[in-house]
Write a protein that holds these residues in place. Structure first.
Motif, mmCIF file in Angstrom:
data_model
loop_
_atom_site.group_PDB
_atom_site.id
_atom_site.type_symbol
_atom_site.label_atom_id
_atom_site.label_comp_id
_atom_site.label_asym_id
_atom_site.label_seq_id
_atom_site.Cartn_x
_atom_site.Cartn_y
_atom_site.Cartn_z
ATOM 1 N N PHE A 96 51.654 36.529 -54.248
ATOM 2 C CA PHE A 96 51.701 37.282 -55.599
ATOM 3 C C PHE A 96 52.791 38.263 -55.635
ATOM 4 C CE2 PHE A 96 47.528 36.477 -53.575
ATOM 5 C CZ PHE A 96 46.534 36.386 -54.725
ATOM 6 N N SER A 97 53.206 38.356 -56.821
ATOM 7 C CA SER A 97 54.283 39.259 -57.033
ATOM 8 C C SER A 97 54.098 40.047 -58.351
ATOM 9 C CB SER A 97 55.461 38.225 -57.543
ATOM 10 O OG SER A 97 55.420 37.375 -58.386
ATOM 11 N N ASP A 98 54.974 41.524 -58.316
ATOM 12 C CA ASP A 98 55.033 42.343 -59.118
ATOM 13 C C ASP A 98 56.472 42.572 -59.556
ATOM 14 O OD1 ASP A 98 52.304 43.460 -59.806
ATOM 15 O OD2 ASP A 98 52.161 44.193 -57.795
ATOM 16 N N LYS A 99 56.554 42.826 -60.951
ATOM 17 C CA LYS A 99 57.880 43.419 -61.389
ATOM 18 C C LYS A 99 57.697 44.812 -61.988
ATOM 19 C CE LYS A 99 60.303 39.115 -62.506
ATOM 20 N NZ LYS A 99 61.198 38.483 -63.599
ATOM 21 N N LYS A 100 57.642 45.666 -61.129
ATOM 22 C CA LYS A 100 57.198 47.151 -61.463
ATOM 23 C C LYS A 100 57.859 48.103 -60.379
ATOM 24 C CE LYS A 100 53.019 46.787 -64.035
ATOM 25 N NZ LYS A 100 51.666 47.069 -64.504
ATOM 26 N N SER A 101 58.038 49.275 -60.625
ATOM 27 C CA SER A 101 58.444 50.183 -59.635
ATOM 28 C C SER A 101 57.506 50.471 -58.503
ATOM 29 C CB SER A 101 59.179 51.571 -60.289
ATOM 30 O OG SER A 101 59.122 52.542 -59.469
ATOM 31 N N GLY A 102 57.999 50.822 -57.463
ATOM 32 C CA GLY A 102 56.966 51.216 -56.313
ATOM 33 C C GLY A 102 56.201 52.461 -56.527
ATOM 34 N N GLY B 275 55.129 49.681 -50.034
ATOM 35 C CA GLY B 275 54.518 51.041 -50.205
ATOM 36 C C GLY B 275 55.656 52.048 -50.822
ATOM 37 N N ARG B 276 55.061 53.147 -51.688
ATOM 38 C CA ARG B 276 55.870 53.955 -52.357
ATOM 39 C C ARG B 276 56.346 54.971 -51.372
ATOM 40 N NH1 ARG B 276 51.366 55.738 -56.411
ATOM 41 N NH2 ARG B 276 49.982 55.292 -54.554
ATOM 42 N N SER B 277 55.601 55.270 -50.263
ATOM 43 C CA SER B 277 56.259 55.955 -49.262
ATOM 44 C C SER B 277 55.471 55.538 -47.933
ATOM 45 C CB SER B 277 55.474 57.534 -49.813
ATOM 46 O OG SER B 277 53.992 57.563 -49.764
ATOM 47 N N ILE B 278 56.068 56.464 -46.919
ATOM 48 C CA ILE B 278 55.339 56.193 -45.551
ATOM 49 C C ILE B 278 53.827 56.312 -45.558
ATOM 50 C CG2 ILE B 278 55.693 58.249 -44.609
ATOM 51 C CD1 ILE B 278 56.314 56.910 -42.012
ATOM 52 N N GLN B 279 53.308 57.414 -46.349
ATOM 53 C CA GLN B 279 52.173 57.698 -46.359
ATOM 54 C C GLN B 279 51.344 56.513 -47.067
ATOM 55 O OE1 GLN B 279 54.469 59.806 -47.203
ATOM 56 N NE2 GLN B 279 54.339 61.737 -46.009
ATOM 57 N N ASP B 280 51.893 56.039 -48.146
ATOM 58 C CA ASP B 280 51.037 54.840 -49.013
ATOM 59 C C ASP B 280 51.030 53.798 -48.032
ATOM 60 O OD1 ASP B 280 50.136 53.726 -51.365
ATOM 61 O OD2 ASP B 280 52.153 52.678 -51.809
ATOM 62 N N LEU B 281 52.269 53.366 -47.436
ATOM 63 C CA LEU B 281 52.327 52.347 -46.684
ATOM 64 C C LEU B 281 51.177 52.216 -45.609
ATOM 65 C CD1 LEU B 281 54.217 49.608 -45.776
ATOM 66 C CD2 LEU B 281 55.603 51.284 -44.402
ATOM 67 N N ILE B 282 51.252 53.248 -44.816
ATOM 68 C CA ILE B 282 50.312 53.534 -43.751
ATOM 69 C C ILE B 282 48.812 53.284 -44.192
ATOM 70 C CG2 ILE B 282 49.131 55.050 -41.936
ATOM 71 C CD1 ILE B 282 52.278 56.069 -41.606
ATOM 72 N N ALA B 283 48.604 53.980 -45.401
ATOM 73 C CA ALA B 283 47.400 53.815 -45.910
ATOM 74 C C ALA B 283 46.925 52.332 -46.233
ATOM 75 C CB ALA B 283 47.126 54.666 -47.178
ATOM 76 N N ALA C 163 46.384 50.597 -42.837
ATOM 77 C CA ALA C 163 45.157 51.009 -42.301
ATOM 78 C C ALA C 163 43.985 50.509 -42.929
ATOM 79 C CB ALA C 163 45.211 52.549 -42.337
ATOM 80 N N GLY C 164 43.980 50.304 -44.283
ATOM 81 C CA GLY C 164 43.065 49.529 -44.884
ATOM 82 C C GLY C 164 42.835 48.037 -44.553
ATOM 83 N N LEU C 165 44.001 47.481 -44.238
ATOM 84 C CA LEU C 165 43.922 46.148 -43.932
ATOM 85 C C LEU C 165 43.272 46.007 -42.514
ATOM 86 C CD1 LEU C 165 47.644 45.053 -45.109
ATOM 87 C CD2 LEU C 165 45.402 44.223 -46.108
ATOM 88 N N ARG C 166 43.443 47.052 -41.706
ATOM 89 C CA ARG C 166 43.150 47.005 -40.350
ATOM 90 C C ARG C 166 41.324 46.882 -40.403
ATOM 91 N NH1 ARG C 166 42.789 51.780 -35.771
ATOM 92 N NH2 ARG C 166 41.720 50.558 -34.162
ATOM 93 N N PHE D 27 54.381 55.327 -36.553
ATOM 94 C CA PHE D 27 54.580 55.666 -38.018
ATOM 95 C C PHE D 27 53.461 56.552 -38.416
ATOM 96 C CE2 PHE D 27 57.304 52.092 -39.748
ATOM 97 C CZ PHE D 27 58.374 52.690 -38.977
ATOM 98 N N ALA D 28 52.326 56.350 -38.059
ATOM 99 C CA ALA D 28 50.872 57.216 -38.550
ATOM 100 C C ALA D 28 51.395 58.586 -38.066
ATOM 101 C CB ALA D 28 49.757 56.438 -38.243
ATOM 102 N N ALA D 29 51.522 58.637 -36.449
ATOM 103 C CA ALA D 29 51.511 59.961 -36.125
ATOM 104 C C ALA D 29 52.645 60.783 -36.810
ATOM 105 C CB ALA D 29 51.577 59.847 -34.623
ATOM 106 N N LEU D 30 53.924 60.031 -37.132
ATOM 107 C CA LEU D 30 54.986 60.712 -37.283
ATOM 108 C C LEU D 30 54.738 61.406 -38.840
ATOM 109 C CD1 LEU D 30 57.937 61.709 -37.319
ATOM 110 C CD2 LEU D 30 58.632 59.376 -38.305
ATOM 111 N N ALA D 31 54.065 60.340 -39.896
ATOM 112 C CA ALA D 31 53.787 60.561 -41.135
ATOM 113 C C ALA D 31 52.695 61.929 -41.302
ATOM 114 C CB ALA D 31 52.972 59.808 -41.959
ATOM 115 N N GLU D 32 51.827 62.262 -40.238
ATOM 116 C CA GLU D 32 50.978 63.349 -40.389
ATOM 117 C C GLU D 32 51.463 64.449 -39.694
ATOM 118 O OE1 GLU D 32 47.295 65.134 -40.498
ATOM 119 O OE2 GLU D 32 47.895 63.432 -41.111
#
Length: 224
Positions: A55-61, A91-99, A102-105, A132-137
């Protein structure tokens, strides 16, 4: 529940690879920021690593409406692995990436990033995301703490908090004086002061009672 808590949930198996049984397929996701950019290199990398569907998007993160990403997440099933060319494509940010990870997990879906060589289907990759998750928190808590301390210090200095007023005391005084003249329209006075008609009515509430009351008030101020 925080991202760090979500990762910690699971006790002793928190750092084990997931999904435990990789029985599904590799699903690729590529993204470029603008329509003028080319996806070929990313798609080639995803194809070479064995992705069965891409799948592919042509949009800003920063754009939350990444339709193809949501389609990829919806398409994935337990045992599958989502693959991206690099972390910043997902991800748009580390928080977005982790979220997202985490949802995939929670759904029993793995995650791989080719550029960073991160793979949550291995213990090492799982450990990196746990950190990463601990650092973001930790960063989030520092920001909250710093904001709170800044507000307390500002109040102690007697500073006004929140948005500045749309009209100063001097502007309100000038507005009342000009409104006492029946030939001056509210629209013209608002333009002169650089505010809207609504702002004039808000800061000069007696205007709602009519121009006569304003004229009487202005005469009273002059007599004093």
């Amino acid at each position: 529940m925080t991202a760090a808590a979500q990762w910690a949930q699971g006790g002793e198996d928190a750092l084990e690879a997931f999904p435990v049984n990789i029985t599904g397929v590799l699903i690729g996701y590529a993204r470029v920021s603008t329509k003028g950019q080319n996806l070929d290199r990313q798609i080639a990398a995803l194809t070479d690593c064995g992705c069965a569907k891409i799948f592919s998007d042509k949009k800003s993160g920063k754009n939350a409406e990444r339709e193809e990403l949501w389609k990829a997440l919806d398409y994935a099933r337990p045992g599958d692995t989502l693959v991206v060319p690099s972390l910043d494509r997902l991800g748009r940010s580390i928080q977005d990436l982790i979220a997202i990870v985490a949802g995939l997990r929670k759904r029993g879906i793995g995650f791989r990033s080719l550029h960073e060589s991160l793979d949550t289907t291995t213990p090492g990759g799982r450990l990196v995301f746990h950190v990463f998750a601990a650092l973001a928190e930790f960063i989030r808590e520092l920001i909250v703490q710093g904001t709170h301390e800044g507000l307390v210090a500002a109040r102690a200095r007697g500073e006004r908090l929140g948005r500045p007023p749309a009209m100063t005391v001097e502007q309100v005084r000038h507005a009342r004086a000009m409104l006492a003249d029946p030939e001056a329209s509210v629209t013209s006075i608002a333009k002169l002061l650089g505010v809207s008609r609504t702002t004039i009515y808000k800061y000069v509430p007696e205007l709602a009672a009519g121009r006569d009351s304003l004229a009487a008030g202005a005469r009273g101020e002059i007599d004093q």
